[in-house]
Design a protein around this motif. Structure first.
Motif, PDB file in Angstrom:
ATOM      1  N   GLY A  29     -21.742  13.585  14.111  1.00 21.62           N
ATOM      2  CA  GLY A  29     -21.745  14.931  14.664  1.00 21.62           C
ATOM      3  C   GLY A  29     -21.730  14.879  16.178  1.00 21.62           C
ATOM      4  O   GLY A  29     -21.794  13.812  16.783  1.00 21.62           O
ATOM      5  N   SER A  30     -21.644  16.038  16.771  1.00 27.92           N
ATOM      6  CA  SER A  30     -21.565  16.152  18.221  1.00 27.92           C
ATOM      7  C   SER A  30     -22.905  16.590  18.806  1.00 27.92           C
ATOM      8  O   SER A  30     -23.529  17.531  18.298  1.00 27.92           O
ATOM      9  CB  SER A  30     -20.493  17.177  18.603  1.00 27.92           C
ATOM     10  OG  SER A  30     -20.508  17.415  19.991  1.00 27.92           O
ATOM     11  N   MET A  31     -23.310  15.943  19.881  1.00 29.16           N
ATOM     12  CA  MET A  31     -24.557  16.315  20.547  1.00 29.16           C
ATOM     13  C   MET A  31     -24.449  17.685  21.207  1.00 29.16           C
ATOM     14  O   MET A  31     -25.443  18.259  21.621  1.00 29.16           O
ATOM     15  CB  MET A  31     -24.952  15.260  21.585  1.00 29.16           C
ATOM     16  CG  MET A  31     -25.325  13.921  20.975  1.00 29.16           C
ATOM     17  SD  MET A  31     -26.686  14.017  19.813  1.00 29.16           S
ATOM     18  CE  MET A  31     -28.075  14.159  20.927  1.00 29.16           C
ATOM     19  N   GLU A  32     -23.247  18.233  21.301  1.00 29.28           N
ATOM     20  CA  GLU A  32     -23.048  19.564  21.876  1.00 29.28           C
ATOM     21  C   GLU A  32     -23.339  20.658  20.849  1.00 29.28           C
ATOM     22  O   GLU A  32     -23.468  21.823  21.203  1.00 29.28           O
ATOM     23  CB  GLU A  32     -21.623  19.695  22.407  1.00 29.28           C
ATOM     24  CG  GLU A  32     -21.365  18.760  23.560  1.00 29.28           C
ATOM     25  CD  GLU A  32     -19.910  18.717  23.980  1.00 29.28           C
ATOM     26  OE1 GLU A  32     -19.078  19.426  23.361  1.00 29.28           O
ATOM     27  OE2 GLU A  32     -19.605  17.985  24.915  1.00 29.28           O
ATOM     28  N   GLU A  33     -23.442  20.301  19.575  1.00 27.41           N
ATOM     29  CA  GLU A  33     -23.751  21.267  18.527  1.00 27.41           C
ATOM     30  C   GLU A  33     -25.266  21.285  18.301  1.00 27.41           C
ATOM     31  O   GLU A  33     -25.969  20.382  18.749  1.00 27.41           O
ATOM     32  CB  GLU A  33     -23.009  20.900  17.242  1.00 27.41           C
ATOM     33  CG  GLU A  33     -21.504  21.056  17.392  1.00 27.41           C
ATOM     34  CD  GLU A  33     -20.745  20.733  16.131  1.00 27.41           C
ATOM     35  OE1 GLU A  33     -19.818  21.492  15.816  1.00 27.41           O
ATOM     36  OE2 GLU A  33     -21.078  19.738  15.465  1.00 27.41           O
ATOM     37  N   MET A  61     -31.182  16.174  12.454  1.00 32.30           N
ATOM     38  CA  MET A  61     -31.984  16.373  13.653  1.00 32.30           C
ATOM     39  C   MET A  61     -31.415  17.492  14.516  1.00 32.30           C
ATOM     40  O   MET A  61     -30.208  17.629  14.640  1.00 32.30           O
ATOM     41  CB  MET A  61     -32.034  15.080  14.468  1.00 32.30           C
ATOM     42  CG  MET A  61     -32.568  13.911  13.676  1.00 32.30           C
ATOM     43  SD  MET A  61     -32.712  12.435  14.655  1.00 32.30           S
ATOM     44  CE  MET A  61     -34.092  12.902  15.667  1.00 32.30           C
ATOM     45  N   ALA A  62     -32.312  18.270  15.124  1.00 24.15           N
ATOM     46  CA  ALA A  62     -31.906  19.275  16.103  1.00 24.15           C
ATOM     47  C   ALA A  62     -31.604  18.555  17.413  1.00 24.15           C
ATOM     48  O   ALA A  62     -32.265  17.574  17.756  1.00 24.15           O
ATOM     49  CB  ALA A  62     -33.022  20.296  16.298  1.00 24.15           C
ATOM     50  N   GLU A  94     -22.982  20.116   7.510  1.00 19.12           N
ATOM     51  CA  GLU A  94     -22.124  21.277   7.265  1.00 19.12           C
ATOM     52  C   GLU A  94     -22.978  22.536   7.025  1.00 19.12           C
ATOM     53  O   GLU A  94     -22.730  23.579   7.607  1.00 19.12           O
ATOM     54  CB  GLU A  94     -21.225  21.005   6.059  1.00 19.12           C
ATOM     55  CG  GLU A  94     -20.124  22.006   5.872  1.00 19.12           C
ATOM     56  CD  GLU A  94     -19.045  21.930   6.929  1.00 19.12           C
ATOM     57  OE1 GLU A  94     -18.528  23.003   7.299  1.00 19.12           O
ATOM     58  OE2 GLU A  94     -18.717  20.820   7.382  1.00 19.12           O
ATOM     59  N   ARG A  95     -23.979  22.406   6.176  1.00 18.13           N
ATOM     60  CA  ARG A  95     -24.852  23.550   5.869  1.00 18.13           C
ATOM     61  C   ARG A  95     -25.674  23.994   7.096  1.00 18.13           C
ATOM     62  O   ARG A  95     -25.828  25.182   7.347  1.00 18.13           O
ATOM     63  CB  ARG A  95     -25.798  23.220   4.725  1.00 18.13           C
ATOM     64  CG  ARG A  95     -25.104  23.171   3.392  1.00 18.13           C
ATOM     65  CD  ARG A  95     -26.068  22.808   2.280  1.00 18.13           C
ATOM     66  NE  ARG A  95     -25.385  22.712   1.005  1.00 18.13           N
ATOM     67  CZ  ARG A  95     -25.931  22.222  -0.103  1.00 18.13           C
ATOM     68  NH1 ARG A  95     -27.179  21.796  -0.088  1.00 18.13           N
ATOM     69  NH2 ARG A  95     -25.242  22.161  -1.207  1.00 18.13           N
ATOM     70  N   ALA A  96     -26.212  23.033   7.816  1.00 16.86           N
ATOM     71  CA  ALA A  96     -27.039  23.361   8.993  1.00 16.86           C
ATOM     72  C   ALA A  96     -26.216  24.082  10.041  1.00 16.86           C
ATOM     73  O   ALA A  96     -26.676  25.065  10.626  1.00 16.86           O
ATOM     74  CB  ALA A  96     -27.644  22.086   9.583  1.00 16.86           C
ATOM     75  N   LEU A  97     -25.002  23.628  10.282  1.00 16.18           N
ATOM     76  CA  LEU A  97     -24.164  24.256  11.295  1.00 16.18           C
ATOM     77  C   LEU A  97     -23.663  25.629  10.832  1.00 16.18           C
ATOM     78  O   LEU A  97     -23.497  26.532  11.646  1.00 16.18           O
ATOM     79  CB  LEU A  97     -22.999  23.342  11.668  1.00 16.18           C
ATOM     80  CG  LEU A  97     -23.405  22.043  12.380  1.00 16.18           C
ATOM     81  CD1 LEU A  97     -22.195  21.141  12.591  1.00 16.18           C
ATOM     82  CD2 LEU A  97     -24.103  22.331  13.697  1.00 16.18           C
TER      83      LEU A  97
END
Length: 101
Positions: A29-33, A61-62, A94-97
């Protein structure tokens, strides 16, 4: 003539998201998300002469730098093998985003 553009680092991707490995840690994933997945390879086994991941800890992780490390951890699980770890990692991310938990 010199190129004035910044050179961007190209990362491997999985399902369109960055996948970065450093030793036995893999970030997906991207640290920008708002969320990212961290996978830690806890043990390895030999399969036909090739070392493969056996036990992998998956953590959602957030990415908020102002949260304490304890509050950054949303979910955690241990999976057998990298395939199962990547499968659950993609579902969780996917669900978290989508929900912005």
């Amino acid at each position: 003539m010199a190129d004035t553009k910044k050179s961007e680092k190209k990362f491997s991707t999985y399902k369109g998201r960055p996948l970065v490995r450093c030793n036995d840690e893999i970030y997906y994933g991207s640290m920008e998300e708002p969320y990212v997945i961290r996978m830690q390879i806890k043990s390895k086994k030999d399969v036909n002469g090739t070392e493969t991941a056996d036990k992998v800890t998956v953590q959602l992780m957030a990415t908020d730098p102002y949260l304490s490390p304890r509050k950054q951890l949303i979910k955690s699980s241990e999976k057998k093998g990298l395939f199962l770890a990547m499968d659950i990692a993609d579902i969780w991310l996917e669900r978290a985003l989508a929900n912005k938990m």
